[in-house]
Design a protein around this motif. Structure first.
Motif, PDB file in Angstrom:
ATOM      1  N   MET A  19       1.386  -0.064  22.297  1.00  0.00           N
ATOM      2  CA  MET A  19       2.393   0.070  23.235  1.00  0.00           C
ATOM      3  C   MET A  19       2.913  -1.171  23.766  1.00  0.00           C
TER       4      MET A  19
ATOM      5  N   LYS B 211       5.241  -4.033  25.884  1.00  0.00           N
ATOM      6  CA  LYS B 211       5.566  -3.952  27.266  1.00  0.00           C
ATOM      7  C   LYS B 211       6.836  -5.182  27.120  1.00  0.00           C
TER       8      LYS B 211
ATOM      9  N   GLU C 241      11.060   5.140  23.547  1.00  0.00           N
ATOM     10  CA  GLU C 241       9.841   5.280  24.718  1.00  0.00           C
ATOM     11  C   GLU C 241       8.554   5.529  24.425  1.00  0.00           C
TER      12      GLU C 241
ATOM     13  N   TYR D 288       7.443   1.667  23.699  1.00  0.00           N
ATOM     14  CA  TYR D 288       7.820   0.427  24.560  1.00  0.00           C
ATOM     15  C   TYR D 288       7.848   1.154  26.061  1.00  0.00           C
ATOM     16  N   GLU D 289       7.316   0.035  26.830  1.00  0.00           N
ATOM     17  CA  GLU D 289       7.366   0.134  28.210  1.00  0.00           C
ATOM     18  C   GLU D 289       8.341  -0.894  28.692  1.00  0.00           C
TER      19      GLU D 289
ATOM     20  N   THR E   4      10.190  -2.734  32.257  1.00  0.00           N
ATOM     21  CA  THR E   4       9.990  -2.772  33.673  1.00  0.00           C
ATOM     22  C   THR E   4      10.446  -4.133  33.969  1.00  0.00           C
TER      23      THR E   4
ATOM     24  N   GLU F  20       6.732  -6.107  35.144  1.00  0.00           N
ATOM     25  CA  GLU F  20       5.715  -6.470  34.245  1.00  0.00           C
ATOM     26  C   GLU F  20       4.983  -7.962  34.347  1.00  0.00           C
TER      27      GLU F  20
END
Length: 390
Positions: A1, A3, A20, A23-24, A26, A29
């Protein structure tokens, strides 16, 4: 994953580039693989050791500590050309805006409110104060024939202007896009001395800072109109004020107002709207996201400002990426180490840019080796700044 940290609002169509499931994304992060931003000032940020790349949804990267990133092997991307059409349209609008005294005329017309039936007669009497000039057959000088400059040149020709351009570093890609009717200036001084309109489209560097200064203004035709949609610091504002007072500069149109220029006569200050269109913001977001995603997943580099463009077709095989100093025998040391541990090279490419270089190596997938140990050994080679095994 992977980020991804966003430091500005990024258009949804850009964020949609990242699946999705892989990948995360935000804003908060603390240990991202990549950062995505627009104009956020990054110079005081402490980067985590995990950060691999930064993508700027726009062309300028003055808000990013590029040198610091380069020394740590962090690839910095921008999006040249993604907002070019938006800026081009504003340059063309400004050509006419400055020539026809439109702003002054509109402001005067508003003072006629409350005059009732007398307004039409007052308009006919007062309009002579705002007589302008046409741009047709006038000579437009373009300094910098990149994505924006080339578009301006071609469309100005369509408006029947005479167009002359200066760019000692014009790319092959731009040359293909540029109309053959665009005349070539052999020096920037030729632009200064012969053009009725001058628009500047170059990056801000130590060499270009203040390039429009007293020496440049003294070469210009009286009544020249100047357009700056690149960076405010390209113009020496003290010298500009004198050139306006002397009648050398009839109008200065800038997309970068500050308190100095706001106090000057004959200046049209636009509040940094060059790339402010919905289409431009979406184009930049998508382009930046795609470049960041491609780098994280394949190691390929396109439109980096600090490392060379490097692309090797990716078919899912094991891949080693090495960012390193551009010094003799670096590639030899890397390949010798792979041979030492009996790893076969399937394909590779190396490119350099100034003091830095980047090497991509595809290796056989069928390995029973500890690649973490290989990564450590590659990182230990003097001159290496970042290693990834994808």
């Amino acid at each position: 994953m992977y980020k991804i940290q966003t430091l500005n609002h990024i258009a949804k169509c850009g964020l949609a580039v990242f699946p999705e499931e892989r990948y995360e994304i935000t804003e908060n992060e603390t240990d991202p693989d990549g950062m995505l931003l627009r104009s956020y000032a990054m110079h005081n940020i402490d980067f985590s050791s995990n950060l691999k790349a930064i993508a700027r949804a726009g062309a300028g990267v003055n808000n990013i500590p590029v040198d610091k990133c380069t020394e740590r092997g962090i690839v910095v991307f921008n999006t040249p050309g993604a907002n070019a059409n938006a800026v081009k349209e504003l340059v063309l609008a400004s050509l006419m805006l400055s020539s026809r005294n439109l702003l002054e005329g509109i402001q005067w017309a508003k003072t006629l409110q409350g005059q009732g039936e007398a307004v039409p007669k007052l308009v006919e009497t007062g309009k002579k104060e705002y007589v302008g000039t046409e741009i047709k057959y006038k000579k437009l000088g373009i300094i910098g024939l990149g994505a924006i400059g080339a578009l301006v040149a071609n469309d100005a020709l369509a408006l029947e202007m005479e167009v002359v351009g200066y760019d000692p570093y014009v790319s092959v890609e731009t040359a293909w896009r540029l109309s053959r009717q665009v005349q070539r200036a052999m020096s920037v001084e030729q632009i200064y001395a012969t053009c009725d309109y001058i628009t500047i489209h170059v990056p801000l560097t130590q060499q270009t800072k203040g390039m429009l200064n007293g020496d440049a203004f003294r070469l210009m035709k009286k009544g020249v109109r100047i357009f700056n949609f690149s960076r405010g610091e390209l113009v020496n504002e003290h010298d500009l004020a004198q050139a306006i007072e002397q009648g050398i500069v009839a109008n200065y149109v800038t997309d970068f107002p500050n308190d100095n220029v706001l106090h000057m006569k004959r200046v049209i200050s636009i509040p940094h709207l060059g790339a402010s269109t919905y289409e431009s913001e979406e184009n930049c977001a998508i382009m930046a996201a795609k470049q960041l995603k491609d780098y994280l997943e394949t190691g390929n580099i396109k439109n980096s400002v600090n490392y060379p463009n490097v692309e090797l077709p990716y078919a899912g095989q094991r891949r080693i990426t090495v960012a390193h100093e551009n010094v003799p025998n670096m590639v030899g040391q890397i390949t010798s180490l792979l041979a030492e541990v009996k790893i076969n090279i399937a394909d590779m490419i190396n490119r350099s840019r100034g003091n830095w270089a980047y090497t991509l190596i595809d290796i056989d997938n069928h390995l029973n080796k500890d690649l973490r140990e290989l990564e450590r050994k590659l990182q230990a080679i003097k001159g290496t700044v970042a290693v990834r095994i994808i």
